[in-house]
Enzyme design. Structure first.
Site, PDB file in Angstrom:
ATOM      1  N   GLU A  21       0.815  -1.197   0.000  1.00  0.00           N
ATOM      2  CA  GLU A  21       0.000   0.000   0.000  1.00  0.00           C
ATOM      3  C   GLU A  21       0.858   1.260   0.000  1.00  0.00           C
ATOM      4  O   GLU A  21       1.960   1.282   0.545  1.00  0.00           O
ATOM      5  CB  GLU A  21      -0.947  -0.009   1.206  1.00  0.00           C
ATOM      6  CG  GLU A  21      -1.985  -1.106   1.050  1.00  0.00           C
ATOM      7  CD  GLU A  21      -2.918  -1.264   2.232  1.00  0.00           C
ATOM      8  OE1 GLU A  21      -4.080  -1.584   2.003  1.00  0.00           O
ATOM      9  OE2 GLU A  21      -2.493  -1.074   3.378  1.00  0.00           O
TER      10      GLU A  21
ATOM     11  N   CYS B 283       3.415   8.495   1.479  1.00  0.00           N
ATOM     12  CA  CYS B 283       3.965   7.499   2.397  1.00  0.00           C
ATOM     13  C   CYS B 283       4.173   6.213   1.598  1.00  0.00           C
ATOM     14  O   CYS B 283       3.210   5.602   1.145  1.00  0.00           O
ATOM     15  CB  CYS B 283       2.967   7.294   3.544  1.00  0.00           C
ATOM     16  SG  CYS B 283       3.473   6.054   4.731  1.00  0.00           S
TER      17      CYS B 283
ATOM     18  N   CYS C 110       6.597  -7.187   6.957  1.00  0.00           N
ATOM     19  CA  CYS C 110       7.779  -6.766   7.722  1.00  0.00           C
ATOM     20  C   CYS C 110       8.223  -7.962   8.553  1.00  0.00           C
ATOM     21  O   CYS C 110       7.383  -8.662   9.111  1.00  0.00           O
ATOM     22  CB  CYS C 110       7.427  -5.588   8.640  1.00  0.00           C
ATOM     23  SG  CYS C 110       8.849  -4.926   9.544  1.00  0.00           S
TER      24      CYS C 110
ATOM     25  N   CYS D  80       6.775  -5.693  15.925  1.00  0.00           N
ATOM     26  CA  CYS D  80       6.303  -4.685  16.878  1.00  0.00           C
ATOM     27  C   CYS D  80       4.859  -5.019  17.236  1.00  0.00           C
ATOM     28  O   CYS D  80       4.022  -5.221  16.352  1.00  0.00           O
ATOM     29  CB  CYS D  80       6.429  -3.294  16.269  1.00  0.00           C
ATOM     30  SG  CYS D  80       8.119  -2.952  15.770  1.00  0.00           S
TER      31      CYS D  80
ATOM     32  N   CYS E 280       1.726  -3.077  15.772  1.00  0.00           N
ATOM     33  CA  CYS E 280       1.701  -2.748  14.339  1.00  0.00           C
ATOM     34  C   CYS E 280       1.045  -3.846  13.519  1.00  0.00           C
ATOM     35  O   CYS E 280       1.393  -5.021  13.639  1.00  0.00           O
ATOM     36  CB  CYS E 280       3.131  -2.505  13.845  1.00  0.00           C
ATOM     37  SG  CYS E 280       3.237  -2.246  12.068  1.00  0.00           S
TER      38      CYS E 280
ATOM     39  N   CYS F 228      -1.327   5.321  10.075  1.00  0.00           N
ATOM     40  CA  CYS F 228      -0.077   4.665  10.473  1.00  0.00           C
ATOM     41  C   CYS F 228      -0.346   3.305  11.087  1.00  0.00           C
ATOM     42  O   CYS F 228      -1.165   3.185  11.993  1.00  0.00           O
ATOM     43  CB  CYS F 228       0.647   5.448  11.565  1.00  0.00           C
ATOM     44  SG  CYS F 228       1.034   7.103  11.142  1.00  0.00           S
TER      45      CYS F 228
END
Ligand code: SAH
Ligand code: SF4
Length: 392
Positions: free
Chosen positions: A116, A129, A136, A140, A143, A369
């Site tokens: 995205e 962004c 990933c 975390c 996230c 975010c």
């Protein structure tokens, strides 16, 4: 959520299957790589540098996708280019526009994977962004991207391509013959989408070289911010080889809490991270380092945290960006209350730091975010199915 969560999850990392023998995509090649490719395709040695500059301008300044339109090149040279090269961008699968004007693009890259890209228009500027990886490898705990099991590094072309396809959508390429228009719809770029950019260093660096080049996309390094969870060995390299602005996903003021929120802290703890930052602004000529701090109810949002935060970063030219936690389905945390965030911000402000609270943008389309994740949740597919799809 336990303190013993692994730093990296059990992911399936796919090597990229390169198309064999097909035309070479120009998008994302550095100047040196493009020149070498033009030479290999038969461009006479003494012309190579000039041809490279001409092709570069067509692709990155004018946004041309068809060699036939490169009118300052001889017809037979255009034919040679068309035979050996292509100018291709990732494909836009869907585009959603939020009530606040934020645009979220789901894009498909080679192998059928999806990432995205989010465009955030603001008063007097527009921030793009971009993603640097599919998923990933880090974990975390707050996230959404970190819960995606399939990971692949994006190529430099796929990173640059995100900027180019958004410029296409916004109609932002200059018009030939028209007076020069200095307003930029995409005026800033942040590497804050999916992925850890410093785990894909070479591709991110090469992509930023293309993006910063003054005869093309021409975004100044001051308008580019790379966000990292704290991959300490690559931080000095970021200063030296990219020179962009740096943001750190800090999020906690004790190793005990940061080990849980940002597990890479178990590898490089708060002290090691902060030590690596002291030289950054000087090495990169950058201004200040941004410390990102996600506000999690009852976890990291006390007055004592705010005071520790200020103490920890003292001596580092910095600003603090408070991010109200954006929830996602199944998230193990809640957003701190507005009163708590305001009280936290006040302590930081009184200590002499700017402490802007990031307004969540595009929440209605899950573009804020930490909410990014490929819509087609690939973790649900079997490994065999994924392998078959990617031709491995
Ligand atoms: N991997 C890099 C860059 C991408 S994340 C990094 O971690 O820095 C961009 C920012 O959004 C990071 O500061 C990240 O910690 C933050 N973030 C992640 N999930 C979030 C969430 N659910 N709510 C608010 N911010 C989040
Ligand atoms: Fe990866 Fe950044 Fe999300 Fe952590 S916050 S899992 S490093 S994308």
């Amino acid at each position: 959520m336990t303190a013993t969560a692994p730093i990296t999850q059990d992911v399936m990392t796919l090597p990229r299957k390169l198309p064999e023998g097909g035309p070479l995509n120009i998008v994302g090649l550095t100047r040196e790589e493009l020149m070498a490719a033009l030479l290999a395709a038969g461009t006479p040695e003494r012309q190579a540098r000039m041809r490279m500059g001409q092709v570069w301008q067509w692709v990155y300044h004018w946004g041309v996708r068809d060699f036939a339109q490169m009118t300052n090149l001889a017809k037979d040279y255009r034919a040679l280019l068309a035979e050996h090269f292509a100018i291709v961008l990732p494909e836009v699968v869907t585009r959603q526009i939020s009530a606040d004007g934020t645009r979220k693009y789901l894009i498909r890259i080679a192998g059928g994977h999806e990432v995205e890209t989010v465009y955030i228009p603001e008063e007097g500027r527009g921030t793009l962004c971009v993603s640097s990886q599919v998923g990933c490898t880090l974990t975390c705990s707050f996230c959404h991207t970190g819960t995606q099991k399939l990971v692949r590094n994006l190529t430099a072309g796929e990173i640059v391509g995100q900027l180019m396809l958004v410029r296409d959508d916004l109609g932002e390429w200059p018009e030939r013959g028209a007076p020069k228009d200095e307003t930029r719809l995409v005026s800033n770029l942040v590497l804050m989408g999916m992925g850890e950019p410093l785990y894909n260093f070479e591709n991110v660096r090469n992509a930023m070289k293309v993006v910063m080049d003054g005869e093309g996309l021409s975004l100044s390094r001051r308008r580019i911010t790379l966000s990292t969870s704290g991959v300490v060995p690559e931080i000095a390299r970021t200063a030296e080889e990219i020179g962009c602005q740096l943001a750190i996903s800090f999020h906690a003021t004790t190793d005990e809490v940061r080990d849980i929120l940002v597990p890479i802290n178990k590898r490089w703890n708060i002290r090691t991270l902060l030590d690596s930052l002291r030289d950054y602004p000087r090495l990169s000529n950058s201004e200040r380092i941004t410390f990102e701090y996600v506000m999690l109810d009852g976890i990291n949002d006390s007055d004592a945290d705010a005071r520790r935060l200020v103490k920890l970063i003292s001596g580092i030219p910095s600003k603090i960006n408070l991010i109200p936690f954006n929830e996602w389905p199944g998230a193990p945390y809640r957003r701190s209350t507005p009163e708590r965030i305001a009280a936290f911000a006040d302590i930081i402000y009184k200590a002499g730091y700017a402490s802007p609270i990031r307004t969540p943008r595009g929440e209605d389309i899950m573009a804020a975010c930490g909410q990014l994740k490929s819509a087609t949740e690939r973790a649900r597919k079997s490994r065999a199915q994924i392998a078959a799809e990617t031709g491995l």
